[in-house]
Enzyme design. Structure first.
Site, short mmCIF file in Angstrom:
data_model
loop_
_atom_site.label_atom_id
_atom_site.label_comp_id
_atom_site.label_asym_id
_atom_site.label_seq_id
_atom_site.Cartn_x
_atom_site.Cartn_y
_atom_site.Cartn_z
N LYS A 91 -69.85 14.52 91.64
CA LYS A 91 -68.85 13.98 90.72
C LYS A 91 -67.52 13.97 91.44
CE LYS A 91 -68.77 12.71 86.31
NZ LYS A 91 -69.89 12.25 85.47
P1 NAD Z 1 -64.21 6.21 78.37
O1 NAD Z 1 -62.98 6.40 79.19
O2 NAD Z 1 -64.81 4.86 78.26
O3 NAD Z 1 -63.92 6.73 76.87
C1 NAD Z 1 -63.42 8.01 76.59
C2 NAD Z 1 -63.10 8.08 75.11
O4 NAD Z 1 -62.68 9.41 74.78
C3 NAD Z 1 -61.96 7.16 74.68
O5 NAD Z 1 -62.27 6.57 73.42
C4 NAD Z 1 -60.78 8.11 74.53
O6 NAD Z 1 -59.81 7.65 73.59
C5 NAD Z 1 -61.50 9.34 73.99
N1 NAD Z 1 -60.71 10.56 74.13
C6 NAD Z 1 -60.03 10.99 75.22
N2 NAD Z 1 -59.39 12.13 74.94
C7 NAD Z 1 -59.70 12.45 73.66
C8 NAD Z 1 -59.36 13.50 72.79
N3 NAD Z 1 -58.57 14.49 73.20
N4 NAD Z 1 -59.86 13.51 71.53
C9 NAD Z 1 -60.66 12.51 71.11
N5 NAD Z 1 -61.02 11.47 71.89
C10 NAD Z 1 -60.54 11.45 73.13
O7 NAD Z 1 -65.27 7.28 78.91
P2 NAD Z 1 -66.85 7.23 78.81
O8 NAD Z 1 -67.37 6.59 80.03
O9 NAD Z 1 -67.25 6.74 77.47
O10 NAD Z 1 -67.18 8.79 78.93
C11 NAD Z 1 -67.16 9.67 77.80
C12 NAD Z 1 -67.97 10.90 78.11
O11 NAD Z 1 -69.31 10.51 78.42
C13 NAD Z 1 -67.51 11.72 79.32
O12 NAD Z 1 -67.81 13.07 79.11
C14 NAD Z 1 -68.37 11.18 80.44
O13 NAD Z 1 -68.50 12.09 81.52
C15 NAD Z 1 -69.67 11.00 79.70
N6 NAD Z 1 -70.62 10.07 80.34
C16 NAD Z 1 -70.30 8.80 80.62
C17 NAD Z 1 -71.24 7.95 81.20
C18 NAD Z 1 -70.97 6.51 81.48
O14 NAD Z 1 -71.91 5.79 81.85
N7 NAD Z 1 -69.76 5.99 81.29
C19 NAD Z 1 -72.51 8.45 81.50
C20 NAD Z 1 -72.84 9.76 81.19
C21 NAD Z 1 -71.88 10.56 80.59
#
Ligand code: NAD
Length: 419
Positions: A105
């Site tokens: 990561k």
């Molecule tokens: P993203 O940037 O697309 O979205 C993040 C979301 O979280 C946004 O809606 C943001 O407003 C919200 N957020 C941020 N801070 C916040 C807070 N304090 N309170 C409430 N909401 C808050 O990110 P993503 O890609 O959707 O990733 C989200 C999670 O999923 C992370 O933990 C990431 O590691 C995990 N993840 C993502 C993927 C992927 O393919 N993108 C895969 C596996 C896991």
């Protein structure tokens, strides 16, 4: 209040599973530490003409099963502890998913919303240049994560290829996944994490007689993972009654339309101001009565302080590490079942693997093929975890870890440690 160390959370989860399964103590030593930790400080010229220094990270946790694999995050909370934890989760996740990858990561500690698109491009390219040969298509393959997307991956790809001798360039397109489809990405990668989560939830609901049709749920985070999970749950008849993002929370007992909210967020960059729900504070959001909760934002959200507030029966973890050790214990005491992150959000890395394969073979698969293969891969992961849960009579997180650690242990035993 001091923030819980996310890496400590991983190690507690790891130790619980290692103890229960009787993991070989020598292999336990290896898996208790990361392999490489790269920290780069690099200068970027801002639009003003001034230079700003940035700190970027790439932690490579383990590669015994294949090349290091994991996302890049742009966020002010990025630090070495968080990146170590996220890298370890990738090692477990790829092992559970049954794909030939290790775990890594990375990210940059920054407030991405403070920069212009041109500055973001220069920051991304300079970070890629600073990482140099620490990443590579058969060695370490980044992907999108919080605040990074297909465009950022395209800039990484282009920068990396420019650093290669011309003859090598066309065979290095798989240095990142989650690229735009036109630049070598896979159809279905954008929705893959949400799609995988919905496939796992469907399989669990079928096994345990849980009706998704009419079930109410809440989501924290409405970015890639949160919005796709909600949009894909809509055809199942599940009703989104509360949502929260960085701008605030909204509730609507009659249901918030995920497609309308996703369109609003795409336009405004936040959920705040969307008229399909009533604004509420964080605590009211957490207290919402619903059948299940999908945390899909950041880690350490469900803690000793917040877990007692929840009024749900099931947690389906979309984010990585949303529940800390105390939160986990309290949820278990309250009888709230947790389907863990390392299983539920594995769809993203599975389709990243499909993208990587397509690039290596110069192929393009259609959406039906990608979705069909994702379903097959994640269902077998789900079944392996379910079987471990039954066999060891344990919770789903520990069961998932046991699946991962068993596979890693087998490979270490087969290959040995050299020299
Ligand atoms: P993203 O940037 O697309 O979205 C993040 C979301 O979280 C946004 O809606 C943001 O407003 C919200 N957020 C941020 N801070 C916040 C807070 N304090 N309170 C409430 N909401 C808050 O990110 P993503 O890609 O959707 O990733 C989200 C999670 O999923 C992370 O933990 C990431 O590691 C995990 N993840 C993502 C993927 C992927 O393919 N993108 C895969 C596996 C896991």
């Amino acid at each position: 209040m001091a923030q819980t160390s996310v890496y400590e959370t991983v190690m507690v989860q790891f130790s619980r599973a290692a103890d229960l399964m009787g993991l070989d103590p020598e292999i336990r030593k290896i898996l208790s530490s990361t392999t490489n930790e790269i920290v780069v400080n690099f200068p970027v010229v801002m639009d003003s003409g001034c230079v700003q220094m940035f700190t970027g990270y790439r932690v490579q946790h383990n590669n015994v099963l294949g090349p290091y694999k994991g996302g890049l995050r742009f966020h002010p909370a990025v630090n070495i502890d968080e990146v170590r934890a996220l890298a370890a989760w990738m090692t477990w996740k790829t092992a559970i998913a049954g794909i030939p990858y290790g775990g890594a990561k990375g990210g940059i500690q920054m407030r991405p919303w403070d920069y212009s698109p041109a500055e973001l491009e220069r920051i991304t390219r300079r970070f890629t240049f600073a990482l140099g040969s620490n990443i590579g298509p058969e060695y370490d393959i980044p992907a999108p994560d919080v605040n990074t997307n297909a465009q950022i991956m395209a800039w990484i790809l282009d920068t990396y290829l420019q650093m290669m001798p011309p003859l090598e360039r066309n065979r290095c397109v798989h240095v990142v996944t989650g690229k735009p489809v036109e630049s070598g990405g896979s159809v279905g990668r954008d929705k893959a994490t949400g799609q995988g989560l919905v496939y796992v939830l469907e399989a669990w609901a079928k096994d345990y007689d849980f009706r998704l049709d009419g079930a109410t749920y809440m989501i924290q985070g409405f970015g890639n993972v949160g919005s796709w999970s909600a949009r894909l749950l809509k055809p199942h008849g599940a009703v989104l009654v509360a949502v929260e993002d960085h701008s605030g929370a909204l509730v609507n007992p009659n249901g918030i339309d995920p497609d309308a909210l996703a369109a609003y967020v795409a336009m405004h960059g936040r959920a705040q101001g969307f008229e399909g729900g009533t604004p509420v504070d964080h605590e009211t959001f957490l207290r919402t009565q619903a059948d299940f909760f999908i945390p899909a934002a950041l880690e350490n959200q469900i803690t000793a302080e917040t877990a007692p507030l929840l009024n749900v029966k099931l947690m389906v973890e979309g984010a990585n590490g949303p529940t800390d050790v105390d939160g986990d214990r309290i949820l278990q005491e309250k009888g709230i079942l947790i389907l863990p992150d390392v299983l539920c959000n594995a769809g993203g890395v599975i389709v990243s693997y499909f993208e990587w394969l397509q690039n290596k073979r110069s192929e393009f698969w259609d959406l039906a093929e990608v979705d069909g293969r994702l379903l097959k891969q994640i269902l077998s992961a789900y079944r392996r975890v379910r079987d471990a849960v039954q066999r060891y009579n344990t919770d789903w997180r520990t069961g998932a870890y046991i699946v991962a650690l068993t596979r890693l242990q087998t490979v270490y035993r087969e290959r040995g440690i050299f020299p």
